[in-house]
Design a protein around this motif. Structure first.
Motif, short mmCIF file in Angstrom:
data_model
loop_
_atom_site.label_atom_id
_atom_site.label_comp_id
_atom_site.label_asym_id
_atom_site.label_seq_id
_atom_site.Cartn_x
_atom_site.Cartn_y
_atom_site.Cartn_z
N THR A 22 0.84 -1.20 0.00
CA THR A 22 0.00 0.00 0.00
C THR A 22 0.88 1.25 0.00
O THR A 22 2.03 1.21 0.43
N ARG A 23 0.31 2.33 -0.45
CA ARG A 23 1.04 3.59 -0.44
C ARG A 23 1.24 4.07 0.99
O ARG A 23 2.23 4.71 1.32
N GLY A 24 0.30 3.73 1.86
CA GLY A 24 0.42 4.09 3.27
C GLY A 24 1.65 3.47 3.93
O GLY A 24 2.33 4.11 4.74
N LEU A 25 1.94 2.22 3.59
CA LEU A 25 3.15 1.57 4.13
C LEU A 25 4.41 2.28 3.65
O LEU A 25 5.35 2.50 4.41
N ALA A 26 4.43 2.64 2.37
CA ALA A 26 5.58 3.36 1.82
C ALA A 26 5.72 4.73 2.49
O ALA A 26 6.83 5.15 2.83
N THR A 27 4.61 5.41 2.71
CA THR A 27 4.63 6.72 3.35
C THR A 27 5.18 6.61 4.77
O THR A 27 5.99 7.43 5.20
N ARG A 28 4.74 5.58 5.49
CA ARG A 28 5.19 5.39 6.88
C ARG A 28 6.69 5.11 6.91
O ARG A 28 7.41 5.64 7.75
N LEU A 29 7.18 4.28 6.00
CA LEU A 29 8.60 3.95 5.97
C LEU A 29 9.45 5.20 5.72
O LEU A 29 10.44 5.42 6.40
N VAL A 30 9.03 6.00 4.76
CA VAL A 30 9.77 7.24 4.46
C VAL A 30 9.65 8.21 5.63
O VAL A 30 10.64 8.81 6.05
N GLY A 31 8.45 8.35 6.17
CA GLY A 31 8.23 9.29 7.28
C GLY A 31 9.02 8.94 8.53
O GLY A 31 9.42 9.81 9.30
N ASP A 32 9.27 7.65 8.73
CA ASP A 32 10.05 7.21 9.89
C ASP A 32 11.55 7.35 9.66
O ASP A 32 12.35 7.04 10.54
N GLY A 33 11.95 7.77 8.47
CA GLY A 33 13.36 8.01 8.18
C GLY A 33 14.14 6.77 7.81
O GLY A 33 15.36 6.73 7.97
N HIS A 34 13.46 5.74 7.31
CA HIS A 34 14.13 4.49 6.98
C HIS A 34 14.53 4.38 5.51
O HIS A 34 14.87 3.29 5.05
N VAL A 35 14.48 5.49 4.78
CA VAL A 35 14.85 5.48 3.36
C VAL A 35 15.96 6.50 3.14
O VAL A 35 15.92 7.59 3.68
N ARG A 36 16.93 6.12 2.32
CA ARG A 36 18.01 7.04 1.93
C ARG A 36 17.98 7.22 0.42
O ARG A 36 17.79 6.26 -0.31
N VAL A 37 18.15 8.45 0.00
CA VAL A 37 18.24 8.77 -1.43
C VAL A 37 19.64 9.31 -1.67
O VAL A 37 20.02 10.33 -1.10
N ASN A 38 20.40 8.59 -2.49
CA ASN A 38 21.79 8.95 -2.77
C ASN A 38 22.60 9.12 -1.49
O ASN A 38 23.42 10.02 -1.37
N GLY A 39 22.33 8.28 -0.50
CA GLY A 39 23.07 8.29 0.76
C GLY A 39 22.53 9.24 1.82
O GLY A 39 22.96 9.18 2.96
N ALA A 40 21.60 10.12 1.47
CA ALA A 40 21.06 11.07 2.43
C ALA A 40 19.70 10.59 2.94
O ALA A 40 18.84 10.19 2.14
N ARG A 41 19.51 10.63 4.25
CA ARG A 41 18.25 10.19 4.84
C ARG A 41 17.12 11.14 4.45
O ARG A 41 17.28 12.35 4.43
N VAL A 42 15.97 10.56 4.14
CA VAL A 42 14.80 11.33 3.72
C VAL A 42 13.68 11.05 4.72
O VAL A 42 13.45 9.91 5.09
N VAL A 43 12.99 12.11 5.16
CA VAL A 43 11.89 11.92 6.11
C VAL A 43 10.56 12.45 5.58
O VAL A 43 9.54 12.28 6.22
N LYS A 44 10.58 13.08 4.41
CA LYS A 44 9.34 13.61 3.84
C LYS A 44 8.86 12.71 2.70
O LYS A 44 9.57 12.52 1.72
N PRO A 45 7.64 12.16 2.82
CA PRO A 45 7.12 11.30 1.75
C PRO A 45 6.98 12.02 0.41
O PRO A 45 6.96 11.37 -0.62
N ALA A 46 6.92 13.33 0.41
CA ALA A 46 6.78 14.09 -0.83
C ALA A 46 8.13 14.45 -1.44
O ALA A 46 8.19 15.19 -2.41
N SER A 47 9.22 13.90 -0.89
CA SER A 47 10.54 14.18 -1.45
C SER A 47 10.60 13.73 -2.90
O SER A 47 10.06 12.69 -3.26
N ALA A 48 11.28 14.53 -3.72
CA ALA A 48 11.34 14.25 -5.14
C ALA A 48 12.48 13.31 -5.48
O ALA A 48 13.58 13.43 -4.96
N ILE A 49 12.17 12.33 -6.35
CA ILE A 49 13.20 11.45 -6.88
C ILE A 49 13.03 11.39 -8.39
O ILE A 49 11.96 11.69 -8.92
N GLY A 50 14.09 11.03 -9.06
CA GLY A 50 14.04 10.92 -10.51
C GLY A 50 14.99 9.84 -10.99
O GLY A 50 15.66 9.17 -10.19
N ALA A 51 15.04 9.67 -12.29
CA ALA A 51 15.90 8.64 -12.88
C ALA A 51 17.35 8.89 -12.48
O ALA A 51 17.83 10.02 -12.50
#
Length: 126
Positions: A22-51
């Motif tokens: 679900t999108r809610g699970l993905a939102t919770r994971l990002v919001g809890d700070g468990h995702v890194r984009v290019n090595g930097a921790r992300v906490v906002k589900p609306a953070s932008a990513i691209g190719a």
């Protein structure tokens, strides 16, 4: 003039790429700070990513490392979702199988082992 790189929301992309049910699970994971984009921790589900961005996150009991290759338009079937990313996760090494050094122990052998360990049960040693 340079056109800006197309980007999308990280939570929506993780859901479209079928990493989360679900999108809610993905939102919770990002919001809890468990995702890194290019090595930097992300906490906002609306953070932008691209190719070209590399995502690192935990999925189940594995750490996934994913390179975004495209943005999704919809949450389609799994083969379509697999075209959105390149999996950089190192392959898991399998544990060596346990090999037996002798024949299978008999019930008498197991009872003797239990007595040695002090795990005596309700049996009469003879």
């Amino acid at each position: 003039m340079n056109d800006p790189r197309p980007t999308g929301r990280i939570d929506k992309w993780l859901w479209q790429a079928r990493f989360f049910k679900t999108r809610g699970l993905a939102t919770r994971l990002v919001g809890d700070g468990h995702v890194r984009v290019n090595g930097a921790r992300v906490v906002k589900p609306a953070s932008a990513i691209g190719a070209g961005d590399v995502l690192t996150f935990v999925q189940g009991d594995r750490i996934r490392v994913i390179r975004v290759t495209a943005l999704g338009i919809r949450r389609g079937p799994a083969p379509e979702a697999q075209t959105l990313y390149e999996d950089l996760t190192p392959p898991e090494t399998e544990a060596a199988p346990v090999t037996r050094t002798g024949p299978r122990p008999t019930k008498k052998d197991r009872r003797a082992l239990d007595d040695l360990r002090g795990e005596g049960g309700v049996h009469d040693p003879e």
